[in-house]
Design a protein around this motif. Structure first.
Motif, mmCIF file in Angstrom:
data_model
loop_
_atom_site.group_PDB
_atom_site.id
_atom_site.type_symbol
_atom_site.label_atom_id
_atom_site.label_comp_id
_atom_site.label_asym_id
_atom_site.label_seq_id
_atom_site.Cartn_x
_atom_site.Cartn_y
_atom_site.Cartn_z
ATOM 1 N N PHE A 290 -11.033 1.858 -6.211
ATOM 2 C CA PHE A 290 -12.383 2.410 -6.265
ATOM 3 C C PHE A 290 -12.366 3.917 -6.024
ATOM 4 C CE2 PHE A 290 -14.853 -1.676 -4.903
ATOM 5 C CZ PHE A 290 -14.667 -2.177 -6.182
ATOM 6 N N LYS A 291 -13.280 4.615 -6.673
ATOM 7 C CA LYS A 291 -13.539 6.012 -6.374
ATOM 8 C C LYS A 291 -14.363 6.098 -5.088
ATOM 9 C CE LYS A 291 -11.722 7.163 -10.374
ATOM 10 N NZ LYS A 291 -10.388 7.785 -10.478
ATOM 11 N N LYS A 292 -14.290 7.219 -4.413
ATOM 12 C CA LYS A 292 -14.921 7.350 -3.106
ATOM 13 C C LYS A 292 -16.409 7.686 -3.177
ATOM 14 C CE LYS A 292 -10.735 8.929 -0.696
ATOM 15 N NZ LYS A 292 -10.142 10.040 0.109
ATOM 16 N N GLY A 293 -16.887 8.195 -4.322
ATOM 17 C CA GLY A 293 -18.223 8.755 -4.397
ATOM 18 C C GLY A 293 -19.331 7.839 -3.908
ATOM 19 N N ALA A 294 -19.309 6.577 -4.337
ATOM 20 C CA ALA A 294 -20.371 5.645 -3.958
ATOM 21 C C ALA A 294 -20.433 5.467 -2.445
ATOM 22 C CB ALA A 294 -20.142 4.293 -4.633
ATOM 23 N N PHE A 295 -19.280 5.423 -1.802
ATOM 24 C CA PHE A 295 -19.203 5.148 -0.377
ATOM 25 C C PHE A 295 -19.540 6.388 0.443
ATOM 26 C CE2 PHE A 295 -16.507 2.494 -2.933
ATOM 27 C CZ PHE A 295 -16.931 1.226 -2.568
ATOM 28 N N GLN A 296 -19.127 7.540 -0.054
ATOM 29 C CA GLN A 296 -19.510 8.792 0.597
ATOM 30 C C GLN A 296 -21.025 8.963 0.555
ATOM 31 O OE1 GLN A 296 -17.121 11.383 -1.865
ATOM 32 N NE2 GLN A 296 -15.524 11.578 -0.291
ATOM 33 N N MET A 297 -21.611 8.646 -0.585
ATOM 34 C CA MET A 297 -23.053 8.799 -0.750
ATOM 35 C C MET A 297 -23.813 7.825 0.141
ATOM 36 S SD MET A 297 -25.192 8.747 -4.308
ATOM 37 C CE MET A 297 -24.129 10.012 -4.977
ATOM 38 N N ALA A 298 -23.363 6.579 0.192
ATOM 39 C CA ALA A 298 -24.043 5.569 1.015
ATOM 40 C C ALA A 298 -24.026 5.966 2.486
ATOM 41 C CB ALA A 298 -23.389 4.203 0.820
ATOM 42 N N ILE A 299 -22.890 6.442 2.977
ATOM 43 C CA ILE A 299 -22.790 6.859 4.373
ATOM 44 C C ILE A 299 -23.658 8.086 4.634
ATOM 45 C CG2 ILE A 299 -21.214 7.880 6.067
ATOM 46 C CD1 ILE A 299 -19.048 5.962 5.060
ATOM 47 N N ALA A 300 -23.612 9.055 3.722
ATOM 48 C CA ALA A 300 -24.399 10.278 3.903
ATOM 49 C C ALA A 300 -25.891 9.990 3.928
ATOM 50 C CB ALA A 300 -24.072 11.273 2.791
ATOM 51 N N ALA A 301 -26.323 9.034 3.101
ATOM 52 C CA ALA A 301 -27.742 8.692 3.036
ATOM 53 C C ALA A 301 -28.142 7.642 4.066
ATOM 54 C CB ALA A 301 -28.088 8.197 1.635
ATOM 55 N N GLY A 302 -27.162 6.990 4.695
ATOM 56 C CA GLY A 302 -27.455 5.964 5.689
ATOM 57 C C GLY A 302 -28.033 4.693 5.088
ATOM 58 N N PRO B 12 -17.999 10.217 7.651
ATOM 59 C CA PRO B 12 -17.054 10.453 6.548
ATOM 60 C C PRO B 12 -15.681 9.859 6.784
ATOM 61 C CG PRO B 12 -18.291 12.450 7.040
ATOM 62 C CD PRO B 12 -18.626 11.464 8.126
ATOM 63 N N GLU B 13 -15.260 9.799 8.037
ATOM 64 C CA GLU B 13 -13.929 9.260 8.347
ATOM 65 C C GLU B 13 -13.840 7.760 8.101
ATOM 66 O OE1 GLU B 13 -16.431 8.920 12.042
ATOM 67 O OE2 GLU B 13 -16.094 10.431 10.467
ATOM 68 N N ASP B 14 -14.995 7.112 7.953
ATOM 69 C CA ASP B 14 -15.014 5.660 7.735
ATOM 70 C C ASP B 14 -15.011 5.271 6.253
ATOM 71 O OD1 ASP B 14 -15.311 4.805 10.550
ATOM 72 O OD2 ASP B 14 -17.242 5.855 10.409
ATOM 73 N N VAL B 15 -15.019 6.254 5.364
ATOM 74 C CA VAL B 15 -15.065 5.960 3.926
ATOM 75 C C VAL B 15 -13.905 5.069 3.483
ATOM 76 C CG1 VAL B 15 -14.816 6.980 1.615
ATOM 77 C CG2 VAL B 15 -16.471 7.938 3.240
ATOM 78 N N PRO B 16 -12.654 5.369 3.851
ATOM 79 C CA PRO B 16 -11.543 4.507 3.393
ATOM 80 C C PRO B 16 -11.687 3.053 3.827
ATOM 81 C CG PRO B 16 -10.691 6.591 4.210
ATOM 82 C CD PRO B 16 -12.138 6.545 4.591
ATOM 83 N N THR B 17 -12.145 2.818 5.060
ATOM 84 C CA THR B 17 -12.308 1.451 5.552
ATOM 85 C C THR B 17 -13.430 0.739 4.817
ATOM 86 O OG1 THR B 17 -11.524 2.106 7.740
ATOM 87 C CG2 THR B 17 -12.767 0.047 7.594
ATOM 88 N N LEU B 18 -14.549 1.430 4.633
ATOM 89 C CA LEU B 18 -15.687 0.848 3.916
ATOM 90 C C LEU B 18 -15.301 0.521 2.477
ATOM 91 C CD1 LEU B 18 -18.748 0.159 3.890
ATOM 92 C CD2 LEU B 18 -19.158 2.533 3.191
ATOM 93 N N LEU B 19 -14.601 1.438 1.832
ATOM 94 C CA LEU B 19 -14.150 1.229 0.453
ATOM 95 C C LEU B 19 -13.232 0.017 0.363
ATOM 96 C CD1 LEU B 19 -12.876 4.046 -1.911
ATOM 97 C CD2 LEU B 19 -11.573 1.957 -1.627
ATOM 98 N N ALA B 20 -12.273 -0.069 1.285
ATOM 99 C CA ALA B 20 -11.320 -1.180 1.263
ATOM 100 C C ALA B 20 -12.020 -2.510 1.513
ATOM 101 C CB ALA B 20 -10.226 -0.941 2.301
ATOM 102 N N GLN B 21 -12.990 -2.523 2.415
ATOM 103 C CA GLN B 21 -13.736 -3.753 2.707
ATOM 104 C C GLN B 21 -14.492 -4.237 1.469
ATOM 105 O OE1 GLN B 21 -16.701 -3.269 5.769
ATOM 106 N NE2 GLN B 21 -17.489 -5.354 5.545
ATOM 107 N N CYS B 22 -15.185 -3.325 0.815
ATOM 108 C CA CYS B 22 -15.947 -3.687 -0.386
ATOM 109 C C CYS B 22 -15.024 -4.160 -1.506
ATOM 110 C CB CYS B 22 -16.773 -2.483 -0.838
ATOM 111 S SG CYS B 22 -17.845 -2.808 -2.256
ATOM 112 N N HIS B 23 -13.930 -3.455 -1.710
ATOM 113 C CA HIS B 23 -12.971 -3.806 -2.763
ATOM 114 C C HIS B 23 -12.407 -5.202 -2.528
ATOM 115 C CE1 HIS B 23 -9.275 -3.683 -5.188
ATOM 116 N NE2 HIS B 23 -9.819 -2.668 -5.864
ATOM 117 N N ALA B 24 -12.024 -5.494 -1.293
ATOM 118 C CA ALA B 24 -11.426 -6.798 -0.988
ATOM 119 C C ALA B 24 -12.434 -7.926 -1.179
ATOM 120 C CB ALA B 24 -10.898 -6.805 0.447
ATOM 121 N N GLN B 25 -13.657 -7.729 -0.729
ATOM 122 C CA GLN B 25 -14.680 -8.762 -0.871
ATOM 123 C C GLN B 25 -14.981 -9.030 -2.345
ATOM 124 O OE1 GLN B 25 -18.192 -7.821 1.391
ATOM 125 N NE2 GLN B 25 -17.138 -7.910 3.367
#
Length: 244
Positions: free
Chosen positions: A158-170, A210-223
């Motif tokens: 996955f690209k990071k953009g979606a997850f960066q945006m979700a975290i930034a917007a809460g 922002p530091e949580d983006v990799p974990t959030l991305l990996a969680q979504c990808h795995a699910q």
């Protein structure tokens, strides 16, 4: 022969649906609900023409803004997923889409966000503007997080953009999984096949940075990967009953 007939009919439908959608968008340009209307215009007749049945479970509809993350298989996604787009949901697309006859103009007037991937500064500005839309305009964003079409059934990174945006917007992430239809449908058959689509439970971004983006991305990808495998197995086994 059936495939050729279907492609001719689909082309006619695509042109007519685009023209009708353009009329709607010219009446209310850039309204964020235009994407939902356009999606239904494209899907309404395209699926019967293709002989494809779409079975949706736990549709991706929620009253508050979120980031939808879906797997992207082919250009047929326009028809397969067009009918499940939630109200006030727009997507991100390449700036070059704007110049595709009929569809590009409809995509732009529907309020979707066009990204200039060749210009890093403008791309960041567009992403920042979209984040503000999530925060303040009660509008959700639809992402194909792989960044390209992938019919294999095995998700690309996955690209990071979606997850960066979700975290930034809460706002939460809502994963949307479609079975690997490009491997299972046959457009030369009268009944081409069935596509299973399911929205997974939302993933909260509350308290994340922002530091949580990799974990959030990996969680979504795995699910999503796990659920796509399960949906594919159901298609192969002919288990098309609602999965509760």
């Amino acid at each position: 022969m059936l495939f050729i007939v279907r492609m001719v009919l689909l082309s006619v439908h695509f042109i007519v649906a685009s023209l009708v959608g353009l009329v709607v968008c010219l009446v209310r340009p850039f309204n964020p609900d235009n994407s939902r209307i356009a999606g239904r215009l494209y899907a309404s007749l395209a699926l019967p023409i293709l002989g494809v049945r779409v079975q949706s479970e736990r549709l991706p509809v929620r009253p508050a803004p979120c980031v939808y993350v879906a797997n992207h298989q082919s250009n047929y996604d326009l028809f397969v997923m067009g009918g499940i787009i939630a109200p006030r949901t727009v997507s991100l697309g390449k700036k070059s889409l704007k110049y595709v006859p009929l569809f590009g103009q409809l995509y732009w007037l529907s309020g979707n966000v066009l990204i200039d991937r060749g210009n890093a500064l403008r791309s960041r500005q567009s992403m920042a503007k979209t984040t503000e839309t999530l925060r303040h305009r009660n509008t959700s964003i639809w992402f194909f997080a792989e960044g390209t079409r992938n019919p294999s059934g095995q998700l690309l990174p996955f690209k990071k953009g979606a997850f960066q945006m979700a975290i930034a917007a809460g706002v939460p992430i809502v994963p949307v999984c479609a079975s690997s239809y490009m491997r299972h449908i046959d457009l030369n058959r009268w009944n081409s096949g069935t596509v299973l689509i399911e929205a997974l439970p939302e993933i909260s971004t509350t308290g994340l940075g922002p530091e949580d983006v990799p974990t959030l991305l990996a969680q979504c990808h795995a699910q999503m990967q796990q659920r796509i495998r399960e949906l594919d197995a159901r298609v192969v086994q002919g288990d098309l009953s609602a999965d509760t």
